[in-house]
Write an enzyme that holds these catalytic residues in place. Structure first.
Site, PDB file in Angstrom:
ATOM      1  N   LYS A  52      86.281 -25.727  12.404  1.00  0.00           N
ATOM      2  CA  LYS A  52      86.156 -24.679  11.864  1.00  0.00           C
ATOM      3  C   LYS A  52      86.303 -23.396  12.845  1.00  0.00           C
ATOM      4  O   LYS A  52      86.336 -22.529  11.711  1.00  0.00           O
ATOM      5  CB  LYS A  52      83.815 -24.830  12.570  1.00  0.00           C
ATOM      6  CG  LYS A  52      83.508 -25.865  12.069  1.00  0.00           C
ATOM      7  CD  LYS A  52      82.229 -26.064  13.138  1.00  0.00           C
ATOM      8  CE  LYS A  52      81.142 -27.381  12.663  1.00  0.00           C
ATOM      9  NZ  LYS A  52      80.016 -27.706  13.318  1.00  0.00           N
ATOM     10  N   GLN A  96      77.378 -27.098  19.037  1.00  0.00           N
ATOM     11  CA  GLN A  96      77.939 -28.311  18.093  1.00  0.00           C
ATOM     12  C   GLN A  96      76.922 -29.362  19.181  1.00  0.00           C
ATOM     13  O   GLN A  96      76.995 -29.326  20.481  1.00  0.00           O
ATOM     14  CB  GLN A  96      79.661 -27.732  18.912  1.00  0.00           C
ATOM     15  CG  GLN A  96      79.813 -30.126  18.546  1.00  0.00           C
ATOM     16  CD  GLN A  96      80.293 -29.983  16.653  1.00  0.00           C
ATOM     17  OE1 GLN A  96      80.044 -28.460  16.303  1.00  0.00           O
ATOM     18  NE2 GLN A  96      80.041 -30.213  15.659  1.00  0.00           N
ATOM     19  N   ASP A 119      74.048 -23.386  11.299  1.00  0.00           N
ATOM     20  CA  ASP A 119      74.385 -24.253  11.140  1.00  0.00           C
ATOM     21  C   ASP A 119      72.096 -24.004   9.995  1.00  0.00           C
ATOM     22  O   ASP A 119      72.330 -25.761   9.753  1.00  0.00           O
ATOM     23  CB  ASP A 119      73.374 -25.363  12.487  1.00  0.00           C
ATOM     24  CG  ASP A 119      74.865 -25.618  12.458  1.00  0.00           C
ATOM     25  OD1 ASP A 119      75.942 -26.026  11.452  1.00  0.00           O
ATOM     26  OD2 ASP A 119      75.281 -26.021  13.820  1.00  0.00           O
TER      27      ASP A 119
END
Ligand code: NAP
Length: 293
Positions: A52, A96, A119
Site C-alpha cells: 500500500k 491493518q 477501507d
C-alpha cells in the site's frame, strides 16, 4: 476462456490516479496523504502494508506508517486513531487487520471518522452503501466491480452466487451486485457454511464470486459452461517451489475449472492487486472531499 488481468487493470487505475495527482499539484492543491497503522509484525500484514505504501509512492501520494508493537493496549491504539482523525494533513487512513486478540477490532473501526475511513469498514460507510448514498466502498468489493466493468462483463439479469458472507468481502459484494445500476442488477444468492447443496446454486450461476478462504474449494463439476469466476481467496500454503517457502492459493481449482469459464481471475494477479488500486482510489476521493464535502 479469457483471463482477467487484475495486475494490468490495477496499474491502469494507478496511472490514471497519478495523472490526476499531477494535475492537482500543478494547481497548487494539497498532496493526498494516506496513513497506515500496523500492529505487530505478522508477515502477511507487513507485506500488505508495504504494498500500500509503495502504491502511494507510485501515484505521487504522501504516506505515513505508524507502527505499534503487538502488546499495544486498546487505549493507546484508540489514541492513535483519534490523533489521525484530527490530523488535517492526513486525508484517509487504515488500521491493518487482523489486530491482536486483546483489541476489539469493531471498537477500533468505529473510532475512525467515516470521512477518513478509506477501507470503507465503518458502519456509516456500509449503511450509506446499502442506501446508495455517497460512501467509501470497501476496497476488495470495489476492486471486483472495477474488474467486471473494465472487462465489459454484463451483470444485468445474471444469476450471481457469492460464496462467503464476511463484512469485508462477501456481504458487500452481494449488495453491490444486486444494486439497481449498470454494474449491478444481478439476482444474487449469498452462500455460506450453512448453505445446503451449494453445488445446486453454483451450477446455475452465470457469475460466481468465491470468497471463503478454502484453497481449491470450487471444482469443475460445480460450475456450468461459460461461467464468469472471480476468485478472491488467498491462502498461504507451504511450497518448496518458491524462495519464500510458501505460495498463494485461490478458492478455485483453477486448472480444471478455467476451461469451462468465459472469464476467470488468476491467483495471484487477479483480485489482490485491485484491492490496492481501490484503496488508492478511495484516498484520492477523500483528498478531493468528494464523498463527504
Ligand atoms: P472470512 O471472514 O473467514 O469468511 C469466510 C466466509 O466463507 C464465511 O462467510 C463462511 O461462512 C464461508 N464459508 C466457510 N466455509 C464454507 C463452506 N464450506 N461453504 C460455503 N461457505 C463457507 O473470510 P474473508 O475475510 O471474507 O476472506 C475470504 C478469502 O478471501 C480469504 O482467503 C482471504 O485471504 C481472501 N481475501 C482476499 C483479499 C484480496 O485482496 N485478494 C481481500 C480480502 C480477503 P460462515 O459465515 O457461515 O462462517
Amino acid at each position: 476462456m479469457q483471463l482477467i488481468n487484475g495486475k494490468q487493470i490495477s496499474q491502469e487505475i494507478q496511472q490514471e490516479i497519478a495523472l490526476e495527482v499531477k494535475r492537482m499539484m500543478e494547481l497548487g492543491l494539497k498532496q493526498p496523504h494516506l496513513a497506515a497503522v500496523l500492529v505487530g509484525n505478522d508477515g502477511g500484514s507487513e507485506t500488505y502494508v508495504a504494498s500500500k505504501i509503495k502504491a502511494c509512492e507510485r501515484v505521487g501520494f504522501k504516506s505515513s506508517l505508524i507502527r505499534h508493537p503487538k502488546t499495544v493496549s486498546e487505549k493507546e491504539l484508540l489514541q492513535t486513531v483519534y490523533d489521525l482523525n484530527h490530523n488535517n494533513d492526513i486525508d484517509g487512513f487504515i488500521v491493518q487487520l487482523p489486530l491482536p486478540d486483546h483489541i476489539n477490532e469493531q471498537k477500533i473501526i468505529e473510532a475512525l471518522l467515516p470521512n477518513k475511513d478509506i477501507d470503507g469498514f465503518h458502519p456509516i460507510n456500509i449503511g450509506r452503501m446499502i442506501l446508495n448514498l455517497p460512501c467509501f466502498i470497501s476496497a476488495t468489493p470495489f476492486g471486483i466491480i472495477q474488474l467486471l466493468e473494465r472487462y465489459n462483463i454484463e451483470t444485468t439479469g445474471k444469476n450471481c452466487v457469492v460464496i462467503g458472507r464476511s463484512h469485508i468481502v462477501g456481504l458487500p459484494m452481494s449488495i453491490l451486485l444486486s444494486k439497481n445500476n449498470s454494474s449491478g442488477n444481478c439476482t444474487v444468492t449469498l452462500c455460506h457454511s450453512k448453505t445446503k447443496n451449494l453445488k445446486f446454486h453454483t451450477s446455475h450461476a452465470d457469475i460466481i464470486i468465491c470468497a471463503l478462504g478454502i484453497p481449491e474449494f470450487l471444482t469443475a463439476d460445480m460450475v456450468k459452461e461459460g461461467v464468469v469466476i472471480i476468485d478472491v481467496g488467498t491462502t498461504r500454503v507451504k511450497s518448496n517451489e518458491t524462495t519464500s517457502g510458501y505460495k498463494l492459493k485461490g478458492d478455485v481449482k483453477f486448472d480444471e475449472v478455467a476451461s469451462k469459464c468465459s472469464y476467470i481471475t488468476p491467483v495471484p494477479g487477479g483480485v489482490g492487486p485491485m484491492t490496492i488500486a481501490a484503496l488508492i482510489h478511495n484516498t484520492l476521493l477523500a483528498a478531493k472531499k468528494e464523498i463527504y464535502p
